[in-house]
Write a protein that holds these residues in place. Structure first.
Motif, mmCIF file in Angstrom:
data_model
loop_
_atom_site.group_PDB
_atom_site.id
_atom_site.type_symbol
_atom_site.label_atom_id
_atom_site.label_comp_id
_atom_site.label_asym_id
_atom_site.label_seq_id
_atom_site.Cartn_x
_atom_site.Cartn_y
_atom_site.Cartn_z
ATOM 1 N N ASN A 2 1.053 -1.502 0.515
ATOM 2 C CA ASN A 2 0.118 -0.234 0.322
ATOM 3 C C ASN A 2 0.524 1.436 0.304
ATOM 4 N N LEU A 3 2.105 1.435 -0.269
ATOM 5 C CA LEU A 3 3.210 2.532 -0.198
ATOM 6 C C LEU A 3 2.719 3.415 -1.225
ATOM 7 N N SER A 4 2.085 2.559 -2.097
ATOM 8 C CA SER A 4 2.450 2.880 -3.498
ATOM 9 C C SER A 4 0.526 3.835 -3.726
ATOM 10 N N ASN A 5 0.469 3.738 -3.192
ATOM 11 C CA ASN A 5 -1.446 3.909 -3.014
ATOM 12 C C ASN A 5 -1.154 4.999 -2.075
ATOM 13 N N THR A 6 -0.391 5.371 -1.542
ATOM 14 C CA THR A 6 -0.580 6.731 -0.389
ATOM 15 C C THR A 6 -1.198 7.636 -1.498
ATOM 16 N N GLY A 7 -1.064 8.186 -2.562
ATOM 17 C CA GLY A 7 -1.037 9.673 -3.356
ATOM 18 C C GLY A 7 -2.611 9.234 -3.672
ATOM 19 N N VAL A 8 -2.837 10.872 -3.982
ATOM 20 C CA VAL A 8 -3.987 10.676 -4.308
ATOM 21 C C VAL A 8 -4.748 10.233 -5.539
ATOM 22 N N THR A 9 -6.066 9.663 -5.204
ATOM 23 C CA THR A 9 -6.646 9.115 -6.156
ATOM 24 C C THR A 9 -7.359 9.662 -7.634
ATOM 25 N N GLY A 10 -7.355 9.306 -8.222
ATOM 26 C CA GLY A 10 -7.433 9.738 -9.398
ATOM 27 C C GLY A 10 -9.613 11.108 -9.198
ATOM 28 N N ALA A 11 -10.189 10.017 -8.522
ATOM 29 C CA ALA A 11 -11.568 10.755 -7.703
ATOM 30 C C ALA A 11 -11.314 11.399 -7.124
ATOM 31 N N GLU A 12 -10.281 11.676 -6.539
ATOM 32 C CA GLU A 12 -9.712 12.591 -5.616
ATOM 33 C C GLU A 12 -9.554 13.884 -6.107
ATOM 34 N N SER A 13 -8.441 13.882 -6.850
ATOM 35 C CA SER A 13 -8.350 14.467 -7.732
ATOM 36 C C SER A 13 -9.503 15.315 -8.347
ATOM 37 N N GLY A 14 -10.140 14.324 -8.663
ATOM 38 C CA GLY A 14 -11.435 14.867 -9.702
ATOM 39 C C GLY A 14 -12.271 15.739 -9.214
ATOM 40 N N ALA A 15 -12.690 15.138 -7.637
ATOM 41 C CA ALA A 15 -12.885 16.249 -7.187
ATOM 42 C C ALA A 15 -12.841 17.351 -6.296
ATOM 43 N N LEU A 16 -10.753 17.475 -6.017
ATOM 44 C CA LEU A 16 -11.072 18.840 -5.979
ATOM 45 C C LEU A 16 -10.723 19.761 -6.827
#
Length: 284
Positions: A35-49
């Motif tokens: 999961n260390l590679s999954n700590t970044g902003v997800t696509g859904a989160e980036s789209g919401a922001l």
């Protein structure tokens, strides 16, 4: 005779945390590492922001100028006193129309328009009736005729004259009172308009701050979004660290070197030396 012997030893120990739980712990650690590679902003989160930023910029561009205009209008009074001129004009018109009567101090009934005509008519009627009665009796122009005529005129005209006098006083006092009340009403209206202007100006101060907030909405949303972009990975790493670091601290390994010194007696040393010489002689 004396001597020493020195002996060095090395010790190493390892403690394993709950050997029976090792497979489960290894599984947790492998998932954490994955999961260390999954700590970044997800696509859904980036789209919401990005949506939040776009909406804030759109709202700022649409409403900020209007709010600013609203604030300017309120700060200038909001038009609360725009009708003050009309209010004063209406009051002055009322004063002009009322003041001739309100300021009148001449209560003479004969100066009342139409009063003389009414008195002349009543006088003629009384005179004709009285004189006609005495003429029919052959006593016209007699003293009794004059006395009866005077009494008839007094009785017929005095109430009318007194009533008109009192009416003139009442009309003047009523007009003066109405004029005074109108002045108070006009002053109250103007004071209310002025207070409304002050209230609008106070509201304008608040609206000015709201206009600034609206103008800054896009920039603030961008800052919040970028803070979230940086904060989400940090928070994710923090959660993983809270699980992984305690597990890593469960096991331990230690290594050390020890030294041991022995003190031999003289007899022990002589015996070892003799034994060595004997063995050497046997060889040769």
């Amino acid at each position: 005779m004396g001597g020493k012997s020195t002996q060095s030893t090395t010790q190493q120990s390892t403690t394993a945390p709950w050997e029976a739980a090792q497979p489960a712990l290894q599984g947790i650690l492998s998932q954490l590492q994955g999961n260390l590679s999954n700590t970044g902003v997800t696509g859904a989160e980036s789209g919401a922001l990005s949506t939040l930023v776009n909406n804030a910029n759109s709202a700022s561009a649409t409403y900020a100028p209007q709010i600013a205009d609203y604030a300017k209008t309120l700060l200038s009074g909001g038009g609360a006193t725009d009708q003050a001129g009309n209010v004063n004009a209406n009051y002055q018109r009322y004063v002009d129309q009322t003041n001739p009567l309100a300021s009148n101090t001449n209560y003479n009934p004969y100066d009342t328009p139409g009063f003389r005509d009414a008195i002349n008519t009543a006088t003629a009627d009384i005179t004709n009736n009285t004189n006609g009665m005495f003429a029919a009796a052959g006593r016209d122009f007699s003293g009794a005729n004059s006395m009866a005529l005077g009494r008839g005129l007094t009785q017929g005209l005095a109430p009318t004259i007194a009533a008109q006098y009192n009416q003139n006083i009442q009309n003047q006092q009523g007009a003066a009172g109405n004029l005074y009340n109108a002045g108070n009403t006009n002053a109250g209206i103007l004071a209310g308009l002025q207070q409304q202007k002050l209230a609008n100006q106070g509201a304008g101060v608040t609206a000015a701050g709201q206009a600034t907030d609206a103008a800054n909405a896009g920039a603030n949303a961008t800052l919040q979004a970028e803070a979230a972009r940086r904060g989400i990975p940090v928070q994710a790493l923090g959660l993983l660290a809270q699980i992984g670091i305690p597990i890593a601290a469960l096991g331990s390994q230690s290594q050390g070197t020890g030294k041991q010194e022995n003190q031999m007696s003289g007899a022990d040393q002589f015996l070892k030396l003799s034994t060595g010489i004997t063995n050497l002689a046997k060889i040769f």
